[in-house]
Write an enzyme that holds these catalytic residues in place. Structure first.
Site, PDB file in Angstrom:
ATOM      1  N   CYS A  40      23.291  16.650  34.692  1.00 46.40           N
ATOM      2  CA  CYS A  40      22.044  16.885  35.420  1.00 46.40           C
ATOM      3  C   CYS A  40      20.891  17.159  34.435  1.00 46.40           C
ATOM      4  O   CYS A  40      20.472  16.272  33.718  1.00 46.40           O
ATOM      5  CB  CYS A  40      22.231  18.013  36.429  1.00 46.40           C
ATOM      6  SG  CYS A  40      20.945  18.057  37.709  1.00 46.40           S
TER       7      CYS A  40
ATOM      8  N   HIS B  31      27.019  16.680  39.464  1.00 41.88           N
ATOM      9  CA  HIS B  31      27.770  17.863  39.024  1.00 41.88           C
ATOM     10  C   HIS B  31      29.280  17.642  39.233  1.00 41.88           C
ATOM     11  O   HIS B  31      29.792  17.833  40.340  1.00 41.88           O
ATOM     12  CB  HIS B  31      27.316  19.101  39.798  1.00 41.88           C
ATOM     13  CG  HIS B  31      25.948  19.561  39.434  1.00 41.88           C
ATOM     14  ND1 HIS B  31      25.713  20.453  38.405  1.00 41.88           N
ATOM     15  CD2 HIS B  31      24.729  19.232  39.942  1.00 41.88           C
ATOM     16  CE1 HIS B  31      24.407  20.661  38.303  1.00 41.88           C
ATOM     17  NE2 HIS B  31      23.790  19.934  39.222  1.00 41.88           N
TER      18      HIS B  31
ATOM     19  N   GLU C  32      31.653  19.477  38.196  1.00 39.56           N
ATOM     20  CA  GLU C  32      32.392  20.738  38.224  1.00 39.56           C
ATOM     21  C   GLU C  32      32.601  21.281  39.628  1.00 39.56           C
ATOM     22  O   GLU C  32      33.435  22.176  39.828  1.00 39.56           O
ATOM     23  CB  GLU C  32      31.676  21.782  37.357  1.00 39.56           C
ATOM     24  CG  GLU C  32      30.325  22.255  37.879  1.00 39.56           C
ATOM     25  CD  GLU C  32      29.157  21.384  37.451  1.00 39.56           C
ATOM     26  OE1 GLU C  32      28.013  21.858  37.526  1.00 39.56           O
ATOM     27  OE2 GLU C  32      29.384  20.218  37.052  1.00 39.56           O
TER      28      GLU C  32
ATOM     29  N   SER D 162      41.734  52.944  34.709  1.00 36.19           N
ATOM     30  CA  SER D 162      41.307  53.242  36.075  1.00 36.19           C
ATOM     31  C   SER D 162      42.407  52.991  37.089  1.00 36.19           C
ATOM     32  O   SER D 162      42.349  53.488  38.208  1.00 36.19           O
ATOM     33  CB  SER D 162      40.094  52.379  36.434  1.00 36.19           C
ATOM     34  OG  SER D 162      40.479  51.016  36.550  1.00 36.19           O
TER      35      SER D 162
ATOM     36  N   ASP E 148      41.974  45.059  35.735  1.00 33.42           N
ATOM     37  CA  ASP E 148      41.475  44.767  34.386  1.00 33.42           C
ATOM     38  C   ASP E 148      41.962  45.769  33.346  1.00 33.42           C
ATOM     39  O   ASP E 148      42.517  45.390  32.310  1.00 33.42           O
ATOM     40  CB  ASP E 148      39.947  44.715  34.389  1.00 33.42           C
ATOM     41  CG  ASP E 148      39.402  43.730  35.406  1.00 33.42           C
ATOM     42  OD1 ASP E 148      40.130  42.772  35.727  1.00 33.42           O
ATOM     43  OD2 ASP E 148      38.275  43.923  35.884  1.00 33.42           O
ATOM     44  N   SER E 149      41.757  47.058  33.605  1.00 36.12           N
ATOM     45  CA  SER E 149      42.166  48.060  32.614  1.00 36.12           C
ATOM     46  C   SER E 149      43.683  48.117  32.490  1.00 36.12           C
ATOM     47  O   SER E 149      44.212  48.379  31.406  1.00 36.12           O
ATOM     48  CB  SER E 149      41.602  49.438  32.961  1.00 36.12           C
ATOM     49  OG  SER E 149      42.156  49.950  34.151  1.00 36.12           O
ATOM     50  N   SER E 150      44.399  47.856  33.584  1.00 40.20           N
ATOM     51  CA  SER E 150      45.867  47.862  33.527  1.00 40.20           C
ATOM     52  C   SER E 150      46.385  46.734  32.643  1.00 40.20           C
ATOM     53  O   SER E 150      47.301  46.932  31.831  1.00 40.20           O
ATOM     54  CB  SER E 150      46.455  47.737  34.938  1.00 40.20           C
ATOM     55  OG  SER E 150      46.103  48.843  35.738  1.00 40.20           O
TER      56      SER E 150
END
Length: 513
Positions: A85, A172, A174, A226, A230-232
């Site tokens: 594009c 596009h 994607e 937490s 994510d933190s795990s």
């Protein structure tokens, strides 16, 4: 990624809403990809050593003053370049072609007619639907280019210069509306760029372990745990990399879901052997919040108090040089590109003190959320953690409207547990993006056991979404909603009415406050 030997395709960011999708699609093909600022120079790209470059779409017009530009030397690197594009228009414009405002703008699905064979479109039909979204178009292509595809409003919908490995498409690929877009991107990545397509979570784990060990050496790392996905995942990955050099601090502020604190300790501290310092701070937090009703005040107090508690515990430790965080690639994109716009501030608990002199370790900062879940699975983590619902940093405290009391908090904690249990039993937990209950702070009259009641009304919020940016309310089966409602009013004290939130995002947000 620090490894310059890793096969990667970089995407230069020109402001398209689909930028992240481009990188995701390339990764799905098995090739690592990341977004970079359009201001990157040819010299910097040479040092990064990618195997290909994609120029994204964007809202600018290439002929306007101040429009996003490109270092022209990038086209002289000898690397395959695909312009999408705006990226196609920019490449054409910089190499001597012409770009003008389209007489008729082209938005939505349009038929692409291939006019001759092209390696970029190998294995795709001669006529195919693609998503167009542009107000400008190329009206003359640069010397050495030829047309391989047209659309009703774009005579130069797909062009290429195979001698220089330069390709441009006006649509596009994607997005899913471009039916064969993934095949086209696969052709570019595997055939044109010569990628092997062997990037995987297993490779990622090996690379991250190597990187962390080299960076940390024999020093110590601190992680704020937490209990979220994510933190795990960061904790388990770092435990595998550096073992006892990692210490995790888990602050239980009293606003976690039912059984969550115990599960964190049993799974991460037990099965995976993380060294976790658990801080029971429920009373400390609640004392600061009792009677408060303003949601922003609640968030601010919880965020600040979390920082103070974490700081207190961190100061008790000696010889810690690194702080690990569960920063994701979406966070990096939102904060680090020139074209990014923040749609809504997140609920994450506030930042850590500026005077904490740690070096950062962010092993997930090149991954999207779904890739983090895949990483957790590859690390052997249980589905209960890997597929845990998104959860705001202030926890259940912002799912209690009005003043915060222990009684109201308990109605949300218990009803949320019932909702999660029934959604899981129905087999819909992977189909619903997020679901939870809210104490609306509204009381209504009811009759229970021939007695008049005047108790709380709880709302059930369940949504379907792809990325969380937009969402529709989940059309849960009526019999399931009836079962959930019946269980909550019978099993949770001080509740006599259940309502279902049928609002999409926008206009509503996912959370109520």
């Amino acid at each position: 990624m620090s490894d310059t030997t890793l096969e990667k395709i970089i995407v230069l960011d020109y402001g398209s809403q689909y930028n992240q999708l481009i990188a995701r699609r390339i990764r799905e093909i098995g090739v690592f990809s990341e977004l970079m600022s359009h201001k990157v120079t040819a010299k910097e790209i040479r040092e990064i050593n990618p195997i290909g470059i994609i120029l994204s779409g964007g809202p600018n017009s290439v002929y306007d003053e101040g429009s996003f530009d490109i270092d022209p030397e990038i086209f002289e690197l000898g690397l395959p370049v695909l312009g999408i594009c705006y990226g196609m228009q920019l490449m054409s414009y910089k190499l001597g072609g012409m770009v003008e405002a389209a007489g008729e703008r082209e938005y939505g699905v349009a038929p692409l007619q291939l006019t001759e064979k092209s390696a970029l479109f190998a294995g795709t039909p001669e006529v195919q639907d693609v998503l167009m979204s542009h107000g400008d178009r190329v009206t003359a292509i640069p010397e050495g280019f030829h047309v391989v595809g047209t659309s009703p409003n774009s005579p130069f919908a797909a062009v290429e210069n195979t001698e220089r490995n330069l390709y441009g498409i006006q649509f596009h690929p994607e997005v899913r509306h471009s039916v064969h877009g993934t095949e086209m991107l696969r052709n570019f990545a595997l055939n044109t760029c010569g990628a092997k397509g062997n990037w995987s979570m297993e490779n990622f784990i090996d690379m991250q372990i190597k990187d962390v060990r080299e960076k940390v050496g024999d020093k110590k790392v601190l992680l704020g745990l937490s209990g979220g996905v994510d933190s795990s995942v960061v904790g388990v990955l770092l435990q595998r990399a550096i073992g006892d050099q990692l210490t995790s601090i888990f602050v239980d502020h009293g606003f976690l879901r039912k059984g969550e604190a115990d599960q964190v300790m049993e799974t991460l501290g037990g099965k995976f052997g993380l060294n976790i310092i658990k801080v029971d701070a429920q009373k400390r937090f609640m004392d600061k919040l009792v009677g408060l009703s303003d949601p922003e005040t609640k968030r601010k107090i919880i965020g600040n108090e979390f920082v103070y508690v974490f700081d207190d515990e961190a100061n008790k430790l000696e010889g810690v040089d690194f702080l690990a965080q569960g920063t994701l690639y979406t966070d990096v994109i939102e904060s680090g590109t020139d074209t990014a716009q923040t749609i809504k501030s997140h609920h994450n608990v506030g930042g850590l003190p500026e005077d904490m002199q740690f070096q950062l370790i962010e092993p997930l900062n090149t991954l999207f959320k779904d890739e983090v879940r895949a990483l957790g699975t590859q690390l052997g983590m249980p589905d209960e953690i890997v597929w845990r619902q998104p959860f705001p940093g202030p926890g259940l405290a912002i799912r209690v409207l009005g003043d915060l009391t222990e009684e109201k908090l308990e109605t949300v904690r218990e009803s949320d547990a019932i909702l999660r249990e029934e959604i899981a039993a129905s087999g819909l937990e992977r189909d619903v993006w997020q679901y939870f209950t809210v104490n609306t702070d509204v009381k209504s009259v009811g009759v229970m056991g021939d007695q008049r009641t005047y108790d709380y009304t709880l709302a059930i919020r369940a949504i379907t979404s792809i990325d969380g940016m937009t969402a529709d309310f989940a059309q849960l089966p009526w019999d399931l909603l009836q079962k959930i409602s019946k269980r909550i009013v019978n099993e949770v004290d001080h509740v006599n009415r259940i309502v279902y939130d049928i609002t999409s995002k926008p206009p509503a947000t996912v959370e109520w406050q």
